[in-house]
Design a protein around this motif. Structure first.
Motif, mmCIF file in Angstrom:
data_model
loop_
_atom_site.group_PDB
_atom_site.id
_atom_site.type_symbol
_atom_site.label_atom_id
_atom_site.label_comp_id
_atom_site.label_asym_id
_atom_site.label_seq_id
_atom_site.Cartn_x
_atom_site.Cartn_y
_atom_site.Cartn_z
ATOM 1 N N GLU A 82 79.422 40.162 86.576
ATOM 2 C CA GLU A 82 78.786 39.888 87.865
ATOM 3 C C GLU A 82 78.214 41.182 88.435
ATOM 4 O OE1 GLU A 82 81.552 38.876 91.106
ATOM 5 O OE2 GLU A 82 83.172 39.483 89.754
ATOM 6 N N THR A 83 77.194 41.027 89.235
ATOM 7 C CA THR A 83 76.639 42.133 89.994
ATOM 8 C C THR A 83 75.992 41.546 91.229
ATOM 9 O OG1 THR A 83 75.294 44.145 89.837
ATOM 10 C CG2 THR A 83 74.346 42.136 88.894
ATOM 11 N N GLY A 84 75.723 42.358 92.214
ATOM 12 C CA GLY A 84 75.194 41.810 93.453
ATOM 13 C C GLY A 84 74.181 42.727 94.099
ATOM 14 N N HIS A 85 73.364 42.152 94.936
ATOM 15 C CA HIS A 85 72.362 42.911 95.667
ATOM 16 C C HIS A 85 73.052 43.814 96.674
ATOM 17 C CE1 HIS A 85 68.574 42.892 98.397
ATOM 18 N NE2 HIS A 85 68.455 43.796 97.461
ATOM 19 N N ARG A 86 72.779 45.088 96.610
ATOM 20 C CA ARG A 86 73.316 46.110 97.517
ATOM 21 C C ARG A 86 74.801 46.419 97.307
ATOM 22 N NH1 ARG A 86 70.203 43.068 101.414
ATOM 23 N NH2 ARG A 86 68.250 44.137 101.912
ATOM 24 N N MET A 87 75.459 45.837 96.314
ATOM 25 C CA MET A 87 76.872 46.151 96.131
ATOM 26 C C MET A 87 77.061 47.439 95.334
ATOM 27 S SD MET A 87 78.068 43.213 93.355
ATOM 28 C CE MET A 87 79.744 43.807 93.171
ATOM 29 N N GLY A 88 76.035 47.884 94.608
ATOM 30 C CA GLY A 88 76.088 49.160 93.927
ATOM 31 C C GLY A 88 76.927 49.194 92.669
ATOM 32 N N SER A 89 77.461 48.044 92.277
ATOM 33 C CA SER A 89 78.315 48.023 91.101
ATOM 34 C C SER A 89 78.058 46.776 90.257
ATOM 35 C CB SER A 89 79.789 48.072 91.507
ATOM 36 O OG SER A 89 80.133 46.922 92.257
ATOM 37 N N MET A 90 78.559 46.835 89.044
ATOM 38 C CA MET A 90 78.494 45.711 88.121
ATOM 39 C C MET A 90 79.848 45.600 87.435
ATOM 40 S SD MET A 90 76.000 45.256 84.772
ATOM 41 C CE MET A 90 74.526 45.182 85.790
ATOM 42 N N VAL A 91 80.261 44.366 87.145
ATOM 43 C CA VAL A 91 81.516 44.133 86.444
ATOM 44 C C VAL A 91 81.196 43.417 85.140
ATOM 45 C CG1 VAL A 91 83.836 43.183 86.587
ATOM 46 C CG2 VAL A 91 82.631 43.833 88.693
ATOM 47 N N LEU A 92 81.793 43.883 84.043
ATOM 48 C CA LEU A 92 81.557 43.281 82.733
ATOM 49 C C LEU A 92 82.873 43.109 81.992
ATOM 50 C CD1 LEU A 92 78.524 45.470 81.580
ATOM 51 C CD2 LEU A 92 78.412 43.047 82.215
ATOM 52 N N ALA A 93 82.979 42.043 81.220
ATOM 53 C CA ALA A 93 84.110 41.831 80.317
ATOM 54 C C ALA A 93 83.734 42.409 78.956
ATOM 55 C CB ALA A 93 84.427 40.342 80.196
ATOM 56 N N TRP A 94 84.506 43.371 78.476
ATOM 57 C CA TRP A 94 84.135 44.083 77.256
ATOM 58 C C TRP A 94 84.069 43.172 76.044
ATOM 59 C CZ3 TRP A 94 81.549 47.038 74.539
ATOM 60 C CH2 TRP A 94 81.928 47.476 73.276
ATOM 61 N N ASP A 95 85.008 42.251 75.875
ATOM 62 C CA ASP A 95 84.978 41.405 74.681
ATOM 63 C C ASP A 95 83.705 40.556 74.643
ATOM 64 O OD1 ASP A 95 85.738 39.750 76.789
ATOM 65 O OD2 ASP A 95 87.278 38.680 75.652
ATOM 66 N N VAL A 96 83.252 40.103 75.802
ATOM 67 C CA VAL A 96 82.027 39.301 75.867
ATOM 68 C C VAL A 96 80.802 40.185 75.637
ATOM 69 C CG1 VAL A 96 80.649 37.724 77.273
ATOM 70 C CG2 VAL A 96 83.142 37.697 77.450
ATOM 71 N N ALA A 97 80.804 41.375 76.224
ATOM 72 C CA ALA A 97 79.685 42.300 76.035
ATOM 73 C C ALA A 97 79.566 42.716 74.575
ATOM 74 C CB ALA A 97 79.882 43.537 76.913
#
Length: 219
Positions: A82-97
């Motif tokens: 997930e990531t968001g407008h103006r939140m400045g960060s992104m979250v990723l699941a490594w196994d999926v990536a």
């Protein structure tokens, strides 16, 4: 590509979450996929993004989901990224990536998906329309995307099988992210079934993934 990756890694901060110890494989794998979206274009390297948080696998979040009218549903949801407008960060699941990087022709890639959202945010809107070089390109993009988005929503309602992930029918922003996944991972099929959509994405990204794709298209 190497130059893009070096700049990207110099500007972005990676953090391991949920007990994940960051390695060069994790950081470089994500960076390579993200920078694929930047090739052949003048870019500011996802200026709204500062930090990339990486979990070992799908993670849980508490979420409120709108059902209908004043009715909302609360629950725990599994997330891949997930990531968001103006939140400045992104979250990723490594196994999926990692799985997305290993299979480059299944049409599913969480890194491409989330970084497509970052491109969408660059014009300070969340509407599935990133910044364009000209007004003419913006108008052409809008016409094609509206038609393709409506077609995907209709197919989902009727239950017709689609090349594009029907998650893209959620809203125009998700449609752009899903279309980006297909453009890079299923380019031959996308060009065959959605030629106008493929042409708009090719024009925006300044790339023609068909030229290097190993995808097999069913006839």
């Amino acid at each position: 590509m190497l130059g893009h990756i070096q700049v990207f890694l110099g500007e972005k901060r990676f953090e391991g979450c949920g007990g994940l110890e960051l390695t060069d494989e994790i950081v470089v794998t994500i960076a390579v996929q993200a920078c694929l979206l930047l090739l052949h274009r003048k870019t500011d390297y996802f200026p709204g993004l500062l930090t990339i948080l990486v979990y070992p696998s799908t993670y849980l979040v508490e979420e409120k989901r709108h059902v209908q009218g004043p009715v909302w549903e609360e629950g725990t949801m599994h997330r891949q990224g997930e990531t968001g407008h103006r939140m400045g960060s992104m979250v990723l699941a490594w196994d999926v990536a990692k799985a997305g990087a290993l299979d480059s022709s299944d049409g599913k890639n969480v890194v491409l998906h989330e970084f497509a959202h970052q491109l969408d945010y660059e014009n300070s809107a969340v509407d599935g329309a990133p910044a364009f070089a000209s007004r003419e390109q913006q108008l052409s993009w809008g016409e094609v995307m509206r038609t393709e988005f409506a077609s995907l929503r209709s197919a989902e309602d009727i239950g017709i099988p689609t090349l594009l992930d029907t998650y893209g029918a959620t809203n125009p922003a998700e449609f752009f992210a899903v279309a980006t996944e297909a453009f890079f991972e299923r380019p031959r099929a996308l060009r065959s079934r959605h030629p106008k959509l493929y042409a708009e994405l090719q024009r925006y990204f300044h790339q023609n993934p068909v030229e290097y794709s190993e995808e097999r298209v069913e006839t």
